[in-house]
Write a protein that holds these residues in place. Structure first.
Motif, PDB file in Angstrom:
ATOM      1  N   GLU A  37       0.823  -1.208   0.000  1.00 49.40           N
ATOM      2  CA  GLU A  37       0.000   0.000   0.000  1.00 49.40           C
ATOM      3  C   GLU A  37       0.859   1.260   0.000  1.00 49.40           C
ATOM      4  O   GLU A  37       0.467   2.287  -0.568  1.00 49.40           O
ATOM      5  CB  GLU A  37      -0.965   0.000   1.188  1.00 49.40           C
ATOM      6  CG  GLU A  37      -0.318  -0.104   2.553  1.00 49.40           C
ATOM      7  CD  GLU A  37      -0.198  -1.526   3.061  1.00 49.40           C
ATOM      8  OE1 GLU A  37      -0.160  -1.706   4.298  1.00 49.40           O
ATOM      9  OE2 GLU A  37      -0.142  -2.464   2.222  1.00 49.40           O
ATOM     10  N   GLU A  38       2.047   1.178   0.605  1.00 51.78           N
ATOM     11  CA  GLU A  38       2.943   2.334   0.608  1.00 51.78           C
ATOM     12  C   GLU A  38       3.493   2.597  -0.786  1.00 51.78           C
ATOM     13  O   GLU A  38       3.521   3.745  -1.260  1.00 51.78           O
ATOM     14  CB  GLU A  38       4.075   2.106   1.605  1.00 51.78           C
ATOM     15  CG  GLU A  38       3.618   2.111   3.055  1.00 51.78           C
ATOM     16  CD  GLU A  38       4.689   1.658   4.025  1.00 51.78           C
ATOM     17  OE1 GLU A  38       4.641   2.075   5.208  1.00 51.78           O
ATOM     18  OE2 GLU A  38       5.590   0.877   3.625  1.00 51.78           O
ATOM     19  N   ALA A  41       0.818   4.006  -3.051  1.00 50.47           N
ATOM     20  CA  ALA A  41       0.535   5.412  -2.785  1.00 50.47           C
ATOM     21  C   ALA A  41       1.600   6.314  -3.411  1.00 50.47           C
ATOM     22  O   ALA A  41       1.289   7.347  -4.012  1.00 50.47           O
ATOM     23  CB  ALA A  41       0.462   5.650  -1.280  1.00 50.47           C
ATOM     24  N   VAL A  42       2.859   5.929  -3.290  1.00 50.78           N
ATOM     25  CA  VAL A  42       3.943   6.745  -3.852  1.00 50.78           C
ATOM     26  C   VAL A  42       3.873   6.754  -5.369  1.00 50.78           C
ATOM     27  O   VAL A  42       4.119   7.785  -6.011  1.00 50.78           O
ATOM     28  CB  VAL A  42       5.313   6.218  -3.376  1.00 50.78           C
ATOM     29  CG1 VAL A  42       6.446   6.958  -4.071  1.00 50.78           C
ATOM     30  CG2 VAL A  42       5.436   6.363  -1.869  1.00 50.78           C
ATOM     31  N   ALA A  43       3.503   5.619  -5.973  1.00 48.98           N
ATOM     32  CA  ALA A  43       3.438   5.526  -7.429  1.00 48.98           C
ATOM     33  C   ALA A  43       2.154   6.099  -7.998  1.00 48.98           C
ATOM     34  O   ALA A  43       2.048   6.299  -9.215  1.00 48.98           O
ATOM     35  CB  ALA A  43       3.599   4.065  -7.862  1.00 48.98           C
ATOM     36  N   GLY A  44       1.158   6.322  -7.152  1.00 50.70           N
ATOM     37  CA  GLY A  44      -0.101   6.877  -7.628  1.00 50.70           C
ATOM     38  C   GLY A  44      -0.998   5.864  -8.305  1.00 50.70           C
ATOM     39  O   GLY A  44      -1.737   6.191  -9.243  1.00 50.70           O
ATOM     40  N   VAL A  45      -0.939   4.596  -7.862  1.00 48.79           N
ATOM     41  CA  VAL A  45      -1.837   3.565  -8.386  1.00 48.79           C
ATOM     42  C   VAL A  45      -2.590   2.960  -7.213  1.00 48.79           C
ATOM     43  O   VAL A  45      -2.204   3.118  -6.047  1.00 48.79           O
ATOM     44  CB  VAL A  45      -1.060   2.465  -9.146  1.00 48.79           C
ATOM     45  CG1 VAL A  45      -0.312   3.054 -10.333  1.00 48.79           C
ATOM     46  CG2 VAL A  45      -0.098   1.716  -8.221  1.00 48.79           C
ATOM     47  N   SER A  46      -3.666   2.253  -7.513  1.00 53.83           N
ATOM     48  CA  SER A  46      -4.447   1.646  -6.440  1.00 53.83           C
ATOM     49  C   SER A  46      -3.709   0.431  -5.887  1.00 53.83           C
ATOM     50  O   SER A  46      -2.939  -0.226  -6.593  1.00 53.83           O
ATOM     51  CB  SER A  46      -5.827   1.215  -6.947  1.00 53.83           C
ATOM     52  OG  SER A  46      -5.720   0.083  -7.786  1.00 53.83           O
ATOM     53  N   TYR A  50      -1.833  -2.620  -8.006  1.00 50.19           N
ATOM     54  CA  TYR A  50      -0.446  -3.004  -7.791  1.00 50.19           C
ATOM     55  C   TYR A  50      -0.351  -4.460  -7.337  1.00 50.19           C
ATOM     56  O   TYR A  50       0.532  -5.205  -7.784  1.00 50.19           O
ATOM     57  CB  TYR A  50       0.239  -2.105  -6.752  1.00 50.19           C
ATOM     58  CG  TYR A  50       1.638  -2.596  -6.485  1.00 50.19           C
ATOM     59  CD1 TYR A  50       2.652  -2.369  -7.397  1.00 50.19           C
ATOM     60  CD2 TYR A  50       1.919  -3.375  -5.357  1.00 50.19           C
ATOM     61  CE1 TYR A  50       3.924  -2.884  -7.198  1.00 50.19           C
ATOM     62  CE2 TYR A  50       3.185  -3.890  -5.149  1.00 50.19           C
ATOM     63  CZ  TYR A  50       4.184  -3.637  -6.082  1.00 50.19           C
ATOM     64  OH  TYR A  50       5.428  -4.166  -5.886  1.00 50.19           O
ATOM     65  N   VAL A  65       2.450   3.872 -16.089  1.00 41.21           N
ATOM     66  CA  VAL A  65       2.418   3.154 -14.808  1.00 41.21           C
ATOM     67  C   VAL A  65       3.795   2.591 -14.487  1.00 41.21           C
ATOM     68  O   VAL A  65       4.283   2.691 -13.353  1.00 41.21           O
ATOM     69  CB  VAL A  65       1.365   2.018 -14.850  1.00 41.21           C
ATOM     70  CG1 VAL A  65       1.501   1.114 -13.625  1.00 41.21           C
ATOM     71  CG2 VAL A  65      -0.038   2.599 -14.920  1.00 41.21           C
ATOM     72  N   ALA A  68       6.051   5.312 -13.347  1.00 38.66           N
ATOM     73  CA  ALA A  68       5.713   5.737 -11.989  1.00 38.66           C
ATOM     74  C   ALA A  68       6.245   4.741 -10.957  1.00 38.66           C
ATOM     75  O   ALA A  68       6.779   5.127  -9.912  1.00 38.66           O
ATOM     76  CB  ALA A  68       4.201   5.887 -11.847  1.00 38.66           C
ATOM     77  N   ALA A  72       9.115   5.377  -8.125  1.00 33.91           N
ATOM     78  CA  ALA A  72       8.839   5.080  -6.716  1.00 33.91           C
ATOM     79  C   ALA A  72       9.851   4.100  -6.136  1.00 33.91           C
ATOM     80  O   ALA A  72      10.242   4.201  -4.966  1.00 33.91           O
ATOM     81  CB  ALA A  72       7.422   4.523  -6.563  1.00 33.91           C
TER      82      ALA A  72
END
Length: 263
Positions: A37-38, A41-46, A50, A65, A68, A72
């Motif tokens: 989840e971390e 969040a940093v990569a900007g995907v759900s 991921y 993607v 990104a 990250a």
């Protein structure tokens, strides 16, 4: 787990929250590196998306993607290219047909003498070498052509750690380069070395990715002593590459390699 998922997971385990500007929180973390989840969040995907990527349930991420995720995960250039290659499915194909060294590269083996030189394919099979190259790695001449592979020599020849100074660093470079080629081209060699060498197995599991380039190498030749050489790599479109070990002009090593083929 897919090849893509294995790579993502290995890199996620190498960076911590502080590396990407997140708080580590309180208490003991159960997961090495970033949690899914971390990273999401940093990569900007759900997180769900991921997770599907890492578990191999979604194998078609777009370039944006991937970039990104690469940002990250703090990937370098070789690792970023490897990520895109895994996602694109550019796997290559294994073949039973013997591969021949390109005529132009075979000619260069003679041109660069007395510098030791080899023609390798993507999987580091030694397709051809000049006499100095054969003499640089004692014991290689006794192996049949089909067994001559630079990575196999590193991990299976008992004299390799004594012949190659800083054997550990070269071993790491060999395995990291093997990770950059299409997986089917390395499967048989990886399976063999995983059985024969615990050290190879350890390095393979670390999943370092690094394309080989020129660097300084030192060899301890049984007849000629220490040879301080620099490797240079010339790659061509079909994946074959010429690897040449040169000595500084006028150096003791330059004089020594002129005697390699007669040692």
């Amino acid at each position: 787990m897919s090849d893509l998922g294995e790579f993502l997971r290995s890199r996620r385990g190498r960076i911590g929250p502080g590396d990407v500007g997140l708080s580590a929180g309180v208490g003991r973390r159960q997961t090495p590196g970033l949690r899914r989840e971390e990273l999401a969040a940093v990569a900007g995907v759900s997180v769900d998306y991921y997770t599907r990527l890492e578990q191999g349930r979604d194998r078609n991420p777009g370039a944006a993607v991937l970039d990104a995720l690469a940002d990250a995960l703090r990937l370098d250039g070789d690792e970023r290219e490897h990520l895109h290659r895994l996602a694109s499915g550019r796997r290559g194909a294994a073949t039973d047909a013997p591969e021949e060294a390109r005529p132009g590269l075979r000619q260069l083996l003679e041109t660069v003498r007395p510098a030791p030189a080899f023609v390798l394919n993507q999987g580091s099979d030694i397709l051809a070498e000049n006499p100095e190259g054969l003499a640089l790695l004692p014991g290689l001449a006794s192996w049949p052509r089909g067994r001559r592979n630079f990575v196999r020599y590193m991990f299976c020849h008992p004299g390799a750690p004594d012949i190659i100074d800083d054997w550990e660093r070269m071993a790491e470079d060999c395995v990291a380069h093997l990770r950059t080629i299409p997986p089917p081209l390395a499967e048989a060699l990886v399976a063999e070395l995983t059985v024969l060498s615990q050290h190879f197995t350890k390095l393979w599991a670390e999943y370092d990715v690094r394309v080989k380039s020129g660097t300084n190498r030192s060899f301890r030749h049984p007849s000629l002593g220490v040879l301080e050489l620099r490797s240079e790599v010339l790659s061509v479109a079909d994946g074959q590459r010429l690897v040449v070990f040169q000595a500084a002009p006028g150096s003791p090593s330059a004089l020594a390699i002129s005697r390699l083929s007669t040692s």
